[in-house]
Design a protein around this motif. Structure first.
Motif, PDB file in Angstrom:
ATOM      1  N   PRO A  83      60.083  12.787 -47.865  1.00 28.58           N
ATOM      2  CA  PRO A  83      60.704  12.945 -46.544  1.00 28.58           C
ATOM      3  C   PRO A  83      59.774  12.488 -45.421  1.00 28.58           C
ATOM      4  CG  PRO A  83      59.933  15.063 -47.343  1.00 28.58           C
ATOM      5  CD  PRO A  83      59.734  14.092 -48.470  1.00 28.58           C
ATOM      6  N   LEU A  84      60.324  11.737 -44.464  1.00 27.78           N
ATOM      7  CA  LEU A  84      59.532  11.287 -43.317  1.00 27.78           C
ATOM      8  C   LEU A  84      59.427  12.364 -42.252  1.00 27.78           C
ATOM      9  CD1 LEU A  84      60.295   8.563 -44.734  1.00 27.78           C
ATOM     10  CD2 LEU A  84      60.286   7.533 -42.452  1.00 27.78           C
ATOM     11  N   PRO A 103      70.221   2.737 -49.093  1.00 27.04           N
ATOM     12  CA  PRO A 103      68.854   2.253 -48.873  1.00 27.04           C
ATOM     13  C   PRO A 103      68.806   1.185 -47.776  1.00 27.04           C
ATOM     14  CG  PRO A 103      69.746   1.384 -50.927  1.00 27.04           C
ATOM     15  CD  PRO A 103      70.718   2.402 -50.441  1.00 27.04           C
ATOM     16  N   TYR A 104      67.724   1.179 -47.017  1.00 28.49           N
ATOM     17  CA  TYR A 104      67.561   0.233 -45.915  1.00 28.49           C
ATOM     18  C   TYR A 104      66.091   0.138 -45.545  1.00 28.49           C
ATOM     19  CZ  TYR A 104      67.271   4.493 -43.045  1.00 28.49           C
ATOM     20  OH  TYR A 104      66.903   5.712 -42.516  1.00 28.49           O
ATOM     21  N   VAL A 128      65.907  11.688 -44.148  1.00 29.45           N
ATOM     22  CA  VAL A 128      65.386  10.325 -44.304  1.00 29.45           C
ATOM     23  C   VAL A 128      64.173  10.362 -45.231  1.00 29.45           C
ATOM     24  CG1 VAL A 128      64.414   8.313 -43.157  1.00 29.45           C
ATOM     25  CG2 VAL A 128      66.184   9.669 -42.011  1.00 29.45           C
ATOM     26  N   VAL A 129      64.212   9.557 -46.274  1.00 28.77           N
ATOM     27  CA  VAL A 129      63.122   9.549 -47.252  1.00 28.77           C
ATOM     28  C   VAL A 129      62.645   8.121 -47.493  1.00 28.77           C
ATOM     29  CG1 VAL A 129      63.891  11.646 -48.443  1.00 28.77           C
ATOM     30  CG2 VAL A 129      64.760   9.412 -49.192  1.00 28.77           C
ATOM     31  N   SER A 130      61.376   7.990 -47.916  1.00 29.14           N
ATOM     32  CA  SER A 130      60.856   6.720 -48.405  1.00 29.14           C
ATOM     33  C   SER A 130      60.947   6.717 -49.919  1.00 29.14           C
ATOM     34  CB  SER A 130      59.416   6.504 -47.943  1.00 29.14           C
ATOM     35  OG  SER A 130      58.569   7.537 -48.414  1.00 29.14           O
ATOM     36  N   GLY A 134      65.897   5.712 -47.361  1.00 26.52           N
ATOM     37  CA  GLY A 134      67.232   6.090 -47.801  1.00 26.52           C
ATOM     38  C   GLY A 134      67.598   7.461 -47.276  1.00 26.52           C
ATOM     39  N   CYS A 135      68.809   7.889 -47.591  1.00 24.75           N
ATOM     40  CA  CYS A 135      69.303   9.193 -47.159  1.00 24.75           C
ATOM     41  C   CYS A 135      69.392  10.122 -48.358  1.00 24.75           C
ATOM     42  CB  CYS A 135      70.680   9.042 -46.503  1.00 24.75           C
ATOM     43  SG  CYS A 135      71.525  10.612 -46.211  1.00 24.75           S
ATOM     44  N   HIS A 136      68.672  11.233 -48.259  1.00 26.92           N
ATOM     45  CA  HIS A 136      68.721  12.271 -49.289  1.00 26.92           C
ATOM     46  C   HIS A 136      69.408  13.490 -48.687  1.00 26.92           C
ATOM     47  CE1 HIS A 136      67.426  15.344 -52.133  1.00 26.92           C
ATOM     48  NE2 HIS A 136      67.070  14.388 -52.968  1.00 26.92           N
ATOM     49  N   GLU A 137      70.418  14.008 -49.363  1.00 27.86           N
ATOM     50  CA  GLU A 137      71.230  15.085 -48.795  1.00 27.86           C
ATOM     51  C   GLU A 137      70.394  16.294 -48.390  1.00 27.86           C
ATOM     52  OE1 GLU A 137      74.312  16.436 -51.362  1.00 27.86           O
ATOM     53  OE2 GLU A 137      75.172  17.794 -49.882  1.00 27.86           O
TER      54      GLU A 137
END
Length: 231
Positions: A48-49, A16-17, A35-37, A28-31
């Motif tokens: 997903p963004l 998360p960042y 990139v997701v919020s 964060g990173c979702h496999e």
């Protein structure tokens, strides 16, 4: 707060960042989604963004830049504009170039190399592109976007994109690698000789480091910290 039970925000999300563009939104990173919020309350699922599963795109003022499934025949270079609201919106891809084997970007400009050795310059603001050099085997771009190092034929060339001046740095082969380093420095490593040559810009003064060493860091007072590979 102390004493409160932890909230399970999401599953399958790593690292998360936050970004300056959305300081109040945790990303964060979702496999599977890229990139997701994240919803700090854990009510909403990760959103997903971008329509991409790339968790490590290049972040620019115009959006994120990514490649689609790199392979031997090259792939598409894509720009995803930023959503207005990263919590509920997802943006699609704008194709910048097809058949790309590598790319680098800085200062609103991307450079992409095709399998045929054509180097493309792409303006990320208006998405216009043009070929600026043919016969390129490999390239790197300085962090400020001003300089290019081009491996062409058997020579390594330095191109100043502001002045248009090209300088040949001499022969190069598969046993050598090159990269821009900290500040105004770049290095060329002769793997066979285990020796690194450090150049400074714009004057191209250089220093050959002792064999078996490499530049690790430039200290605040200008001195160089070297690493001894054999020690």
């Amino acid at each position: 707060a102390r004493g409160e039970a932890p909230i399970r925000v999401a599953d399958g999300v790593e690292s998360p960042y936050t970004r300056e563009r959305w300081p109040d939104t945790v990303l964060g990173c979702h496999e599977a989604l890229g990139v997701v919020s994240l919803d700090p309350a854990g009510v909403m699922a990760p959103h997903p963004l971008f329509e991409s599963d790339d968790c490590d795109p290049e972040w620019t003022d115009q959006g994120v830049v990514s490649v689609e499934r790199p392979g031997e025949d090259g792939t598409a270079l894509l720009l995803f504009p930023y959503p207005d609201d990263p919590r509920v919106q997802t943006t699609g891809a704008i194709v910048l170039a097809e058949g790309v084997v590598s790319f680098e970007q800085a200062a609103g400009v991307a450079y992409a190399l095709t399998p045929e050795g054509s180097l493309l310059r792409i303006d990320l603001a208006d998405r216009s592109s043009m070929s600026v050099q043919s016969g390129v085997r490999k390239f790197v771009l300085s962090r400020d976007g001003r300089y290019l190092l081009l491996w062409m034929g058997d020579a390594l060339n330095l191109v100043d994109t502001e002045t248009g001046v090209t300088v040949s740095l001499g022969p190069i082969d598969d046993a050598m690698i090159f990269a821009f380093l900290e500040g105004d420095l770049f290095g060329v490593v002769d793997i066979a000789r285990d020796q690194q040559r450090i150049y400074s810009l714009p004057g191209l003064n250089f220093v050959d480091l002792p064999p078996g060493t490499s530049l690790a860091e430039v200290l605040d007072d200008g001195r160089w910290l070297l690493v001894d590979h054999e020690g």
